[in-house]
Design a protein around this motif. Structure first.
Motif, PDB file in Angstrom:
ATOM      1  N   TYR A 157       3.967  20.453  -3.360  1.00  0.00           N
ATOM      2  CA  TYR A 157       4.932  19.540  -2.743  1.00  0.00           C
ATOM      3  C   TYR A 157       4.262  18.177  -2.610  1.00  0.00           C
ATOM      4  CZ  TYR A 157       7.957  17.417   0.749  1.00  0.00           C
ATOM      5  OH  TYR A 157       8.790  16.566   1.424  1.00  0.00           O
ATOM      6  N   ALA A 158       4.875  17.143  -3.146  1.00  0.00           N
ATOM      7  CA  ALA A 158       4.275  15.813  -3.123  1.00  0.00           C
ATOM      8  C   ALA A 158       5.284  14.797  -2.603  1.00  0.00           C
ATOM      9  CB  ALA A 158       3.823  15.416  -4.525  1.00  0.00           C
ATOM     10  N   PHE A 159       4.756  13.795  -1.878  1.00  0.00           N
ATOM     11  CA  PHE A 159       5.600  12.692  -1.451  1.00  0.00           C
ATOM     12  C   PHE A 159       4.741  11.462  -1.224  1.00  0.00           C
ATOM     13  CE2 PHE A 159       4.288  14.755   2.425  1.00  0.00           C
ATOM     14  CZ  PHE A 159       4.080  13.730   3.331  1.00  0.00           C
ATOM     15  N   SER A 160       5.404  10.317  -1.234  1.00  0.00           N
ATOM     16  CA  SER A 160       4.740   9.036  -1.016  1.00  0.00           C
ATOM     17  C   SER A 160       5.435   8.297   0.108  1.00  0.00           C
ATOM     18  CB  SER A 160       4.805   8.171  -2.280  1.00  0.00           C
ATOM     19  OG  SER A 160       4.152   8.797  -3.353  1.00  0.00           O
ATOM     20  N   MET A 190       0.848  -1.176   0.000  1.00  0.00           N
ATOM     21  CA  MET A 190       0.000   0.000   0.000  1.00  0.00           C
ATOM     22  C   MET A 190       0.889   1.232   0.000  1.00  0.00           C
ATOM     23  SD  MET A 190      -3.238   1.222   0.332  1.00  0.00           S
ATOM     24  CE  MET A 190      -4.140  -0.140   0.981  1.00  0.00           C
ATOM     25  N   LEU A 191       0.543   2.178  -0.862  1.00  0.00           N
ATOM     26  CA  LEU A 191       1.283   3.424  -0.981  1.00  0.00           C
ATOM     27  C   LEU A 191       0.359   4.569  -0.609  1.00  0.00           C
ATOM     28  CD1 LEU A 191       4.124   4.336  -2.216  1.00  0.00           C
ATOM     29  CD2 LEU A 191       2.769   5.054  -4.176  1.00  0.00           C
ATOM     30  N   ILE A 192       0.839   5.470   0.227  1.00  0.00           N
ATOM     31  CA  ILE A 192       0.090   6.671   0.580  1.00  0.00           C
ATOM     32  C   ILE A 192       0.761   7.846  -0.118  1.00  0.00           C
ATOM     33  CG2 ILE A 192      -0.595   8.241   2.429  1.00  0.00           C
ATOM     34  CD1 ILE A 192      -0.653   5.795   4.275  1.00  0.00           C
ATOM     35  N   ARG A 193      -0.057   8.647  -0.791  1.00  0.00           N
ATOM     36  CA  ARG A 193       0.445   9.809  -1.529  1.00  0.00           C
ATOM     37  C   ARG A 193      -0.183  11.063  -0.943  1.00  0.00           C
ATOM     38  NH1 ARG A 193       4.598  11.113  -5.021  1.00  0.00           N
ATOM     39  NH2 ARG A 193       3.933  12.670  -6.524  1.00  0.00           N
ATOM     40  N   ILE A 194       0.650  12.035  -0.600  1.00  0.00           N
ATOM     41  CA  ILE A 194       0.184  13.320  -0.093  1.00  0.00           C
ATOM     42  C   ILE A 194       0.738  14.405  -1.003  1.00  0.00           C
ATOM     43  CG2 ILE A 194       0.203  14.940   1.845  1.00  0.00           C
ATOM     44  CD1 ILE A 194       0.494  12.462   3.682  1.00  0.00           C
ATOM     45  N   VAL A 195      -0.159  15.259  -1.469  1.00  0.00           N
ATOM     46  CA  VAL A 195       0.234  16.374  -2.330  1.00  0.00           C
ATOM     47  C   VAL A 195      -0.289  17.659  -1.688  1.00  0.00           C
ATOM     48  CG1 VAL A 195       0.128  17.400  -4.635  1.00  0.00           C
ATOM     49  CG2 VAL A 195       0.065  14.897  -4.374  1.00  0.00           C
ATOM     50  N   ARG A 196       0.625  18.542  -1.297  1.00  0.00           N
ATOM     51  CA  ARG A 196       0.266  19.837  -0.701  1.00  0.00           C
ATOM     52  C   ARG A 196       0.289  20.883  -1.812  1.00  0.00           C
ATOM     53  NH1 ARG A 196      -0.186  21.948   4.418  1.00  0.00           N
ATOM     54  NH2 ARG A 196       0.465  24.105   4.704  1.00  0.00           N
ATOM     55  N   MET A 197      -0.849  21.568  -1.967  1.00  0.00           N
ATOM     56  CA  MET A 197      -1.002  22.512  -3.076  1.00  0.00           C
ATOM     57  C   MET A 197      -1.349  23.904  -2.546  1.00  0.00           C
ATOM     58  SD  MET A 197      -3.261  19.966  -5.476  1.00  0.00           S
ATOM     59  CE  MET A 197      -4.290  19.504  -4.076  1.00  0.00           C
ATOM     60  N   TYR A 198      -0.715  24.905  -3.123  1.00  0.00           N
ATOM     61  CA  TYR A 198      -0.878  26.297  -2.710  1.00  0.00           C
ATOM     62  C   TYR A 198      -1.566  27.048  -3.851  1.00  0.00           C
ATOM     63  CZ  TYR A 198       2.935  24.606   0.234  1.00  0.00           C
ATOM     64  OH  TYR A 198       3.706  23.872   1.088  1.00  0.00           O
ATOM     65  N   PHE A 199      -2.790  27.479  -3.616  1.00  0.00           N
ATOM     66  CA  PHE A 199      -3.568  28.113  -4.673  1.00  0.00           C
ATOM     67  C   PHE A 199      -3.618  29.627  -4.518  1.00  0.00           C
ATOM     68  CE2 PHE A 199      -5.132  23.781  -4.584  1.00  0.00           C
ATOM     69  CZ  PHE A 199      -5.095  23.468  -5.927  1.00  0.00           C
ATOM     70  N   PHE A 213      -4.302  23.300   0.274  1.00  0.00           N
ATOM     71  CA  PHE A 213      -5.013  22.026   0.336  1.00  0.00           C
ATOM     72  C   PHE A 213      -4.031  20.878   0.167  1.00  0.00           C
ATOM     73  CE2 PHE A 213      -8.165  25.067  -0.821  1.00  0.00           C
ATOM     74  CZ  PHE A 213      -9.347  24.625  -0.260  1.00  0.00           C
ATOM     75  N   CYS A 214      -4.426  19.713   0.683  1.00  0.00           N
ATOM     76  CA  CYS A 214      -3.669  18.488   0.463  1.00  0.00           C
ATOM     77  C   CYS A 214      -4.616  17.420  -0.049  1.00  0.00           C
ATOM     78  CB  CYS A 214      -3.050  17.970   1.759  1.00  0.00           C
ATOM     79  SG  CYS A 214      -1.770  19.016   2.439  1.00  0.00           S
ATOM     80  N   THR A 215      -4.142  16.670  -1.015  1.00  0.00           N
ATOM     81  CA  THR A 215      -4.841  15.440  -1.345  1.00  0.00           C
ATOM     82  C   THR A 215      -4.100  14.323  -0.618  1.00  0.00           C
ATOM     83  OG1 THR A 215      -3.556  15.189  -3.386  1.00  0.00           O
ATOM     84  CG2 THR A 215      -5.765  16.162  -3.575  1.00  0.00           C
ATOM     85  N   TYR A 216      -4.891  13.415  -0.083  1.00  0.00           N
ATOM     86  CA  TYR A 216      -4.385  12.276   0.669  1.00  0.00           C
ATOM     87  C   TYR A 216      -5.007  11.053   0.020  1.00  0.00           C
ATOM     88  CZ  TYR A 216      -4.014   9.026   4.628  1.00  0.00           C
ATOM     89  OH  TYR A 216      -3.757   7.936   5.434  1.00  0.00           O
ATOM     90  N   SER A 217      -4.179  10.199  -0.563  1.00  0.00           N
ATOM     91  CA  SER A 217      -4.723   9.048  -1.285  1.00  0.00           C
ATOM     92  C   SER A 217      -3.942   7.778  -0.971  1.00  0.00           C
ATOM     93  CB  SER A 217      -4.729   9.309  -2.800  1.00  0.00           C
ATOM     94  OG  SER A 217      -3.436   9.629  -3.275  1.00  0.00           O
ATOM     95  N   HIS A 218      -4.652   6.660  -1.067  1.00  0.00           N
ATOM     96  CA  HIS A 218      -4.062   5.330  -0.881  1.00  0.00           C
ATOM     97  C   HIS A 218      -4.079   4.623  -2.231  1.00  0.00           C
ATOM     98  CE1 HIS A 218      -5.295   4.948   3.651  1.00  0.00           C
ATOM     99  NE2 HIS A 218      -4.713   6.095   3.381  1.00  0.00           N
TER     100      HIS A 218
END
Length: 101
Positions: A87-90, A1-10, A50-55
Protein backbone atom coordinates in the motif's frame (compact mmCIF):
# COMPACT_ATOMS: atom_id res chain seq x y z
CA UNK A 1 8.30 18.55 -0.82
CA UNK A 2 6.60 15.20 -1.27
CA UNK A 3 6.52 12.48 1.37
CA UNK A 4 6.07 8.91 0.14
CA UNK A 5 5.10 6.03 2.42
CA UNK A 6 4.98 2.47 1.16
CA UNK A 7 3.70 -0.27 3.50
CA UNK A 8 4.94 -3.70 2.46
CA UNK A 9 3.85 -7.13 3.72
CA UNK A 10 6.49 -9.81 3.31
CA UNK A 11 6.39 -13.57 3.54
CA UNK A 12 7.82 -14.33 6.99
CA UNK A 13 10.63 -16.45 5.58
CA UNK A 14 11.59 -13.71 3.08
CA UNK A 15 12.20 -10.84 5.54
CA UNK A 16 15.98 -11.41 5.69
CA UNK A 17 16.13 -11.41 1.89
CA UNK A 18 14.22 -8.12 1.75
CA UNK A 19 16.52 -6.55 4.36
CA UNK A 20 19.50 -7.55 2.22
CA UNK A 21 17.94 -5.94 -0.86
CA UNK A 22 17.24 -2.76 1.08
CA UNK A 23 20.71 -2.67 2.59
CA UNK A 24 22.29 -3.00 -0.87
CA UNK A 25 20.12 -0.33 -2.50
CA UNK A 26 19.42 2.30 0.19
CA UNK A 27 22.55 4.34 -0.49
CA UNK A 28 21.73 4.44 -4.22
CA UNK A 29 18.16 5.54 -3.55
CA UNK A 30 19.32 8.20 -1.10
CA UNK A 31 21.68 9.57 -3.77
CA UNK A 32 19.02 9.55 -6.49
CA UNK A 33 18.29 13.04 -7.79
CA UNK A 34 15.47 14.57 -5.77
CA UNK A 35 15.58 12.11 -2.85
CA UNK A 36 16.10 14.09 0.34
CA UNK A 37 15.50 11.38 2.95
CA UNK A 38 14.86 7.63 3.18
CA UNK A 39 14.04 5.47 6.22
CA UNK A 40 12.90 1.90 6.70
CA UNK A 41 10.41 1.24 9.49
CA UNK A 42 9.39 -2.16 10.87
CA UNK A 43 5.90 -2.63 12.29
CA UNK A 44 6.02 -2.98 16.09
CA UNK A 45 3.51 -5.85 16.12
CA UNK A 46 4.08 -7.56 12.78
CA UNK A 47 7.77 -8.28 12.14
CA UNK A 48 7.16 -9.08 8.47
CA UNK A 49 5.60 -5.66 7.76
CA UNK A 50 7.82 -2.72 6.79
CA UNK A 51 7.34 0.83 5.55
CA UNK A 52 9.64 2.97 3.53
CA UNK A 53 9.37 6.63 4.39
CA UNK A 54 10.98 9.00 1.92
CA UNK A 55 11.11 12.71 1.11
CA UNK A 56 11.28 13.89 -2.51
CA UNK A 57 11.80 17.38 -3.89
CA UNK A 58 8.70 16.98 -6.06
CA UNK A 59 6.29 14.47 -7.55
CA UNK A 60 8.32 14.67 -10.77
CA UNK A 61 11.47 13.56 -8.92
CA UNK A 62 9.62 10.60 -7.43
CA UNK A 63 8.26 9.66 -10.85
CA UNK A 64 11.76 9.88 -12.34
CA UNK A 65 12.91 7.43 -9.67
CA UNK A 66 9.93 5.12 -10.27
CA UNK A 67 10.78 5.07 -14.00
CA UNK A 68 14.49 4.45 -13.42
CA UNK A 69 16.58 1.34 -13.88
CA UNK A 70 17.42 1.49 -10.16
CA UNK A 71 13.74 1.21 -9.23
CA UNK A 72 13.07 -1.53 -11.80
CA UNK A 73 15.94 -3.72 -10.60
CA UNK A 74 15.22 -3.13 -6.90
CA UNK A 75 11.49 -3.75 -7.37
CA UNK A 76 12.18 -6.91 -9.38
CA UNK A 77 14.07 -8.32 -6.37
CA UNK A 78 11.49 -7.11 -3.84
CA UNK A 79 8.16 -7.93 -5.47
CA UNK A 80 8.46 -11.76 -5.32
CA UNK A 81 8.99 -11.53 -1.55
CA UNK A 82 5.57 -10.00 -0.82
CA UNK A 83 2.87 -11.82 1.08
CA UNK A 84 0.27 -9.40 -0.27
CA UNK A 85 0.10 -6.24 -2.34
CA UNK A 86 1.86 -3.21 -0.81
CA UNK A 87 0.00 0.00 0.00
CA UNK A 88 1.57 3.29 -1.07
CA UNK A 89 0.58 6.93 -0.80
CA UNK A 90 2.10 10.38 -1.05
CA UNK A 91 1.42 13.63 0.77
CA UNK A 92 2.68 17.12 0.08
CA UNK A 93 4.44 18.52 3.11
CA UNK A 94 3.29 22.09 2.47
CA UNK A 95 -0.36 20.93 2.45
CA UNK A 96 0.01 19.13 5.78
CA UNK A 97 1.59 22.19 7.39
CA UNK A 98 -1.00 24.55 5.88
CA UNK A 99 -3.87 22.48 7.26
CA UNK A 100 -2.42 22.63 10.77
CA UNK A 101 -2.26 26.43 10.89
Amino acid sequence: MLIRIVRMYFQADKVREFLDVFENSKHLIRRFEGCKHLELWQDANSPNVFCTYSHWESEAHLENYRNSELFRTTWAKTKPLFEKKPYAFSVKLNQVVSNLQ
